[in-house]
Design an enzyme around this catalytic site. Sequence first.
Site, short mmCIF file in Angstrom:
data_model
loop_
_atom_site.label_atom_id
_atom_site.label_comp_id
_atom_site.label_asym_id
_atom_site.label_seq_id
_atom_site.Cartn_x
_atom_site.Cartn_y
_atom_site.Cartn_z
N LYS A 184 0.85 -1.20 0.00
CA LYS A 184 0.00 0.00 0.00
C LYS A 184 0.88 1.24 0.00
CE LYS A 184 -1.89 2.68 2.85
NZ LYS A 184 -1.70 3.90 2.03
N GLY A 236 6.91 4.84 8.01
CA GLY A 236 5.99 5.95 8.22
C GLY A 236 6.20 6.56 9.60
N SER A 237 5.14 7.11 10.15
CA SER A 237 5.26 7.86 11.41
C SER A 237 5.11 6.94 12.63
CB SER A 237 4.19 8.94 11.46
OG SER A 237 2.92 8.34 11.46
N GLU A 239 3.24 7.55 15.13
CA GLU A 239 1.81 7.51 15.46
C GLU A 239 1.10 6.33 14.75
OE1 GLU A 239 0.22 11.16 14.09
OE2 GLU A 239 -1.59 11.00 15.30
N GLU A 258 10.11 1.27 10.19
CA GLU A 258 11.09 2.34 9.90
C GLU A 258 10.37 3.66 10.12
OE1 GLU A 258 14.17 2.07 9.32
OE2 GLU A 258 14.39 -0.04 8.84
N CYS A 292 13.51 11.35 6.43
CA CYS A 292 13.49 10.77 7.78
C CYS A 292 14.80 10.97 8.51
CB CYS A 292 13.13 9.29 7.71
SG CYS A 292 14.20 8.36 6.62
N GLU A 389 9.24 15.91 15.32
CA GLU A 389 9.73 15.81 13.95
C GLU A 389 8.92 16.79 13.09
OE1 GLU A 389 8.70 12.28 11.68
OE2 GLU A 389 10.72 12.22 10.86
P1 NAD Z 1 2.17 8.02 7.97
O1 NAD Z 1 2.45 7.19 9.16
O2 NAD Z 1 1.11 9.05 8.05
O3 NAD Z 1 1.76 7.09 6.74
C1 NAD Z 1 2.60 6.03 6.30
C2 NAD Z 1 1.75 5.00 5.61
O4 NAD Z 1 0.88 4.39 6.55
C3 NAD Z 1 0.88 5.57 4.51
O5 NAD Z 1 0.85 4.67 3.43
C4 NAD Z 1 -0.48 5.65 5.20
O6 NAD Z 1 -1.58 5.66 4.32
C5 NAD Z 1 -0.46 4.41 6.05
N1 NAD Z 1 -1.40 4.39 7.17
C6 NAD Z 1 -2.08 5.42 7.72
N2 NAD Z 1 -2.84 4.99 8.77
C7 NAD Z 1 -2.61 3.66 8.88
C8 NAD Z 1 -3.08 2.65 9.79
N3 NAD Z 1 -3.92 2.91 10.77
N4 NAD Z 1 -2.61 1.39 9.62
C9 NAD Z 1 -1.73 1.09 8.65
N5 NAD Z 1 -1.26 2.00 7.76
C10 NAD Z 1 -1.70 3.28 7.88
O7 NAD Z 1 3.56 8.64 7.53
P2 NAD Z 1 3.83 9.64 6.31
O8 NAD Z 1 3.33 10.97 6.71
O9 NAD Z 1 3.35 9.04 5.03
O10 NAD Z 1 5.41 9.62 6.24
C11 NAD Z 1 6.20 10.44 7.00
C12 NAD Z 1 6.80 9.67 8.15
O11 NAD Z 1 7.55 8.55 7.67
C13 NAD Z 1 7.80 10.50 8.93
O12 NAD Z 1 7.65 10.28 10.31
C14 NAD Z 1 9.15 9.97 8.45
O13 NAD Z 1 10.21 10.19 9.34
C15 NAD Z 1 8.85 8.53 8.26
N6 NAD Z 1 9.84 7.90 7.37
C16 NAD Z 1 10.75 7.03 7.90
C17 NAD Z 1 11.71 6.45 7.08
C18 NAD Z 1 12.72 5.47 7.65
O14 NAD Z 1 13.28 4.70 6.87
N7 NAD Z 1 12.97 5.43 8.94
C19 NAD Z 1 11.75 6.75 5.72
C20 NAD Z 1 10.82 7.64 5.22
C21 NAD Z 1 9.86 8.21 6.06
#
Ligand code: NAD
Length: 486
Positions: A184, A236-237, A239, A258, A292, A389
Amino acid sequence: MNTASLVPGETLMRIDGKESPAASGKTYDLVNPATGDVVGRAPDGDAADVDRAVAAARAAMKTGTWRKTTADDKARVLWRCAELIEAHADELTALETQTLGAPQWFARFQVANAAEAFRYYAGAASRIHGRTSDITKPEKPGLAFTIKEPIGVVGLITPWNFGLMAAAWKLAPALAAGCATVLKPALETPLSTLRLAALMAEAGVPDGLVNVVTGGGAAGAAIANHPEIRKLSFTGSVETARQIIAAAAGNLKRLTLELGGKSPVVICEDADLARAIPAAASVLYANSGQVCVAGSRLFVHRSVAEQVMQGMAEMIKQIPLGDPADPATMMGPLVSSRQLARVTELVESGRRDGARIVFGGARRGETGFFFEPTLIADVDPSMRVMREEIFGPVVCLSVFDELDEIMEQLNDTEYGLAAYIWTRDLVRAHRFAAAIEAGNINLNAPGFDYGMPFGGLKQSGWGSEHGPDALDAFLSTKTVYVDLTP
Ligand code: NAD
């Protein structure tokens, strides 16, 4: 290149090698962050679509076409994926520009890295093996060995800031391991991932192995909840990761997480400033700070602080900010109006808390979601700008006298993703590496290699991507005991 023509209205998700709308028929708008214009629509997937994708993935694993493919042939297919990514670099670049707002140089960097990930794991496909051990008990002679097997159907969830690259980082090891995937992509940036999946099919990846369900949190949550998905690799985040962990508690799927960062950069008095200043400034424009591992907390020795601040200001003045489709542009917009609102609110909180905006600090223009590169000084460790962040082109600068005195402050964050130090003193650099709580440590200049693990400590994640570690995360281990009693 006219990127608007690349999305002819509506795009489709990809299940079992076929393009498909969402089961519900729902769609959502895709927005070009440089203009705010709607440039297309994508299916808004949910649990029903995830069910369809999992069924296709399970069927693909059951027929065993990929599993029975020799390691050499798997390697050929993965290598071909890399070649096709490179051959379609212009198209993939345009898609990242159109939905992420990535300037050409950054989008091309993503494309090149995505291809590199497939090349690395093409080689890894032939290096999957267990180990043997002699059983030394004389009364019961024997041996034991392990078998590595694909873990099963895996879920992959990616963010918008590195959509294409993150997809490649997960798909390449998952396929090398022999797994079938349900991916996804982020709501905002599904197009490059969908194109990647189509290119992978062209390269010879059998149908059902790469299913892409587009949509937002509902589709992501359905992947986390799905009992037939054995492992989930999520970027992702923090949260969202908490929600995923809660969902996975019901089915005990394995997780790789990650997550975010609030990474420190230390510039010592003996640093090579000709290299350190551009590196510190790059955080202010590369992908508009939506990185990130961004070094968003900058600690500079008092004796060079003025020089560093001036140097960064000079560099930033020369950074072309604007239309990401223009090859001369170095910095594009933030990804969405939501991200613009978040960055604006956090910078305002810094102002209210008494920090000093050295340069930047505001939205640029009325069209699109542009934000100025922003340097904030006179910060206090308790301020939100120092703790949260921001995920935008914002760096908080602190001045220090002794590195030992700030080590505790450097580690005073819930995150532990990356850390950087600039010094010519090797002993100091190594002592920093030992003391800092971060998964990726850079002693003079950022480093990166697909052979090395990439992951975070503390709330920056669980497990790692890249290298043999990521491959292993998509494999399960069986131990077999052989009784050799005569
Ligand atoms: P996000 O957590 O909002 O979304 C990430 C993904 O999760 C999206 O595809 C989103 O649709 C999905 N998602 C949302 N709610 C969900 C749920 N309840 N269950 C499962 N999936 C769900 O993050 P974002 O805003 O897309 O990305 C930014 C974040 O990602 C930042 O915190 C950044 O630091 C982090 N990031 C980390 C790395 C790493 O390798 N450590 C790399 C890139 C980004």
